[in-house]
Design an enzyme around this catalytic site. Structure first.
Site, PDB file in Angstrom:
ATOM      1  N   LYS A  65       0.811  -1.229   0.000  1.00  0.00           N
ATOM      2  CA  LYS A  65       0.000   0.000   0.000  1.00  0.00           C
ATOM      3  C   LYS A  65       0.847   1.284   0.000  1.00  0.00           C
ATOM      4  O   LYS A  65       0.422   2.309  -0.513  1.00  0.00           O
ATOM      5  CB  LYS A  65      -0.948   0.020   1.202  1.00  0.00           C
ATOM      6  CG  LYS A  65      -2.114  -0.937   1.042  1.00  0.00           C
ATOM      7  CD  LYS A  65      -3.060  -0.881   2.222  1.00  0.00           C
ATOM      8  CE  LYS A  65      -4.208  -1.847   1.999  1.00  0.00           C
ATOM      9  NZ  LYS A  65      -5.117  -1.930   3.149  1.00  0.00           N
ATOM     10  N   ASP A 101      -9.651   2.970   1.647  1.00  0.00           N
ATOM     11  CA  ASP A 101      -9.646   2.429   3.014  1.00  0.00           C
ATOM     12  C   ASP A 101     -10.183   3.481   3.982  1.00  0.00           C
ATOM     13  O   ASP A 101     -10.816   3.150   4.987  1.00  0.00           O
ATOM     14  CB  ASP A 101      -8.220   2.079   3.459  1.00  0.00           C
ATOM     15  CG  ASP A 101      -7.779   0.698   2.983  1.00  0.00           C
ATOM     16  OD1 ASP A 101      -8.661  -0.117   2.626  1.00  0.00           O
ATOM     17  OD2 ASP A 101      -6.563   0.447   2.971  1.00  0.00           O
ATOM     18  N   ALA A 128      -2.372   0.454   5.991  1.00  0.00           N
ATOM     19  CA  ALA A 128      -3.738   0.458   6.534  1.00  0.00           C
ATOM     20  C   ALA A 128      -3.820   1.405   7.727  1.00  0.00           C
ATOM     21  O   ALA A 128      -4.793   2.151   7.889  1.00  0.00           O
ATOM     22  CB  ALA A 128      -4.139  -0.957   6.937  1.00  0.00           C
TER      23      ALA A 128
HETATM   24  P1  ATR Z   1       0.808  -2.153   3.865  1.00  0.00           P
HETATM   25  O1  ATR Z   1       1.556  -0.866   3.744  1.00  0.00           O
HETATM   26  O2  ATR Z   1       0.431  -2.743   2.555  1.00  0.00           O
HETATM   27  O3  ATR Z   1      -0.325  -2.088   4.853  1.00  0.00           O
HETATM   28  P2  ATR Z   1       2.965  -2.880   5.450  1.00  0.00           P
HETATM   29  O4  ATR Z   1       3.498  -1.501   5.321  1.00  0.00           O
HETATM   30  O5  ATR Z   1       3.905  -4.031   5.331  1.00  0.00           O
HETATM   31  O6  ATR Z   1       1.834  -3.173   4.427  1.00  0.00           O
HETATM   32  O7  ATR Z   1       2.183  -2.918   6.812  1.00  0.00           O
HETATM   33  C1  ATR Z   1       2.066  -4.051   7.546  1.00  0.00           C
HETATM   34  C2  ATR Z   1       1.803  -3.674   8.974  1.00  0.00           C
HETATM   35  O8  ATR Z   1       1.876  -4.861   9.749  1.00  0.00           O
HETATM   36  C3  ATR Z   1       2.790  -2.703   9.561  1.00  0.00           C
HETATM   37  O9  ATR Z   1       2.089  -1.901  10.488  1.00  0.00           O
HETATM   38  C4  ATR Z   1       3.772  -3.622  10.304  1.00  0.00           C
HETATM   39  O10 ATR Z   1       4.326  -3.097  11.453  1.00  0.00           O
HETATM   40  P3  ATR Z   1       5.470  -1.982  11.554  1.00  0.00           P
HETATM   41  O11 ATR Z   1       4.829  -0.702  11.135  1.00  0.00           O
HETATM   42  O12 ATR Z   1       5.846  -1.984  12.991  1.00  0.00           O
HETATM   43  O13 ATR Z   1       6.563  -2.494  10.640  1.00  0.00           O
HETATM   44  C5  ATR Z   1       2.835  -4.680  10.768  1.00  0.00           C
HETATM   45  N1  ATR Z   1       3.473  -5.956  11.074  1.00  0.00           N
HETATM   46  C6  ATR Z   1       3.750  -6.948  10.204  1.00  0.00           C
HETATM   47  N2  ATR Z   1       4.293  -7.997  10.878  1.00  0.00           N
HETATM   48  C7  ATR Z   1       4.327  -7.648  12.190  1.00  0.00           C
HETATM   49  C8  ATR Z   1       4.742  -8.302  13.391  1.00  0.00           C
HETATM   50  N3  ATR Z   1       5.227  -9.536  13.373  1.00  0.00           N
HETATM   51  N4  ATR Z   1       4.614  -7.625  14.549  1.00  0.00           N
HETATM   52  C9  ATR Z   1       4.118  -6.386  14.587  1.00  0.00           C
HETATM   53  N5  ATR Z   1       3.696  -5.719  13.492  1.00  0.00           N
HETATM   54  C10 ATR Z   1       3.787  -6.342  12.311  1.00  0.00           C
END
Ligand code: ATR
Length: 242
Positions: A65, A101, A128
């Protein structure tokens, strides 16, 4: 046949194809087709567009995103302000990024919030989460962000304690943690501090009740999953593509 679809990775959890297929049948839309395009590297979008000249619209999900923005020709104002795109309109090969969204989250949150103390805690800081932040700002609901990177968030998960949780009436889970197929997973927060004064929402809709929502419900909170948001953002995407 006009093509629409979803990019992201992985896409095993997604209900978007099912949603649009049912919509096309229900509304007698006969010339349209919606497909899942699981692309791990967002740069593969260029090849996808070249190979599918009939594509008129795409939805975008985790983890693209935010990083899809640099590949687009234009950005709609809201998407620019949010800093994330979940909808792409393609006109004569030109790509324009939108964010629906925000609409989906606002429609889903609005009927629920009046009963709860208007301070929010947002778990996650990805694409998101940025749409959630945009809506809460518009509604003048103050919020704090919890992330893994202290530089980009108000708190890291390890810092959360009873008083931080109690301070927030609304807790929004925006990460992909707990999404199908890893349904046992949940963020490590002090669930024992959650009570019946809390409204806890998970943007995930598959599973219907994530471990985060289950633990929150068992602690007394009112809960909501991301299914209404999915439907509302998809309908808004459709309106943009038409
Ligand atoms: P998108 O932008 O498409 O929503 P993304 O930027 O990869 O995808 O967002 C995924 C979200 O899931 C992020 O908020 C990420 O956390 P961080 O902002 O702290 O990086 C979160 N996320 C993914 N795996 C995680 C994990 N194991 N623990 C905590 N947060 C996680």
């Amino acid at each position: 046949m006009i093509k629409y679809g979803l990019i992201g990775y992985p896409l095993g959890h997604s209900f978007s194809k099912e949603f649009f297929e049912k919509k096309f049948l229900r509304e007698g839309i006969i010339n349209s087709h919606y497909e899942l395009y699981p692309i791990e590297d967002v740069n593969d979008l260029k090849t996808l567009l070249l190979e599918n000249p009939k594509l008129k619209g795409l939805n975008v999900t985790v983890p693209h995103k935010i990083n899809v923005i640099s590949l687009l020709d234009e950005l709609h104002d809201t998407a620019k302000e949010v800093g994330a795109v979940n909808t792409i309109k393609i006109i004569n090969g030109k790509t324009i990024g939108y964010n629906t969204d925000t609409w989906g989250f606002a429609k889903s949150l609005f009927p629920e919030i009046t009963a709860f103390k208007s301070k929010a805690l947002i778990l996650g800081n990805g694409g998101a989460s940025k749409a959630v932040q945009f809506v809460l700002n518009k509604l003048s609901i103050p919020f704090k962000i919890v992330g893994r990177d202290k530089q980009k968030a108000d708190y890291v998960y390890e810092e959360l304690n009873k008083s931080i949780i109690e301070e927030a009436g609304i807790i929004i889970q925006t990460t992909s943690v707990g999404m199908y197929p890893d349904v046992e997973q949940s963020l490590n927060i002090p669930y024992e501090a959650i009570n019946n004064n809390h409204f806890c929402m998970d943007l995930i809709y598959n599973p219907e009740e994530t471990t985060f929502l289950k633990k929150s419900r068992e602690a007394g909170a009112t809960i909501k999953n991301g299914l209404q948001m999915l439907h509302e953002q998809a309908e808004e995407s459709w309106r943009i593509w038409q």
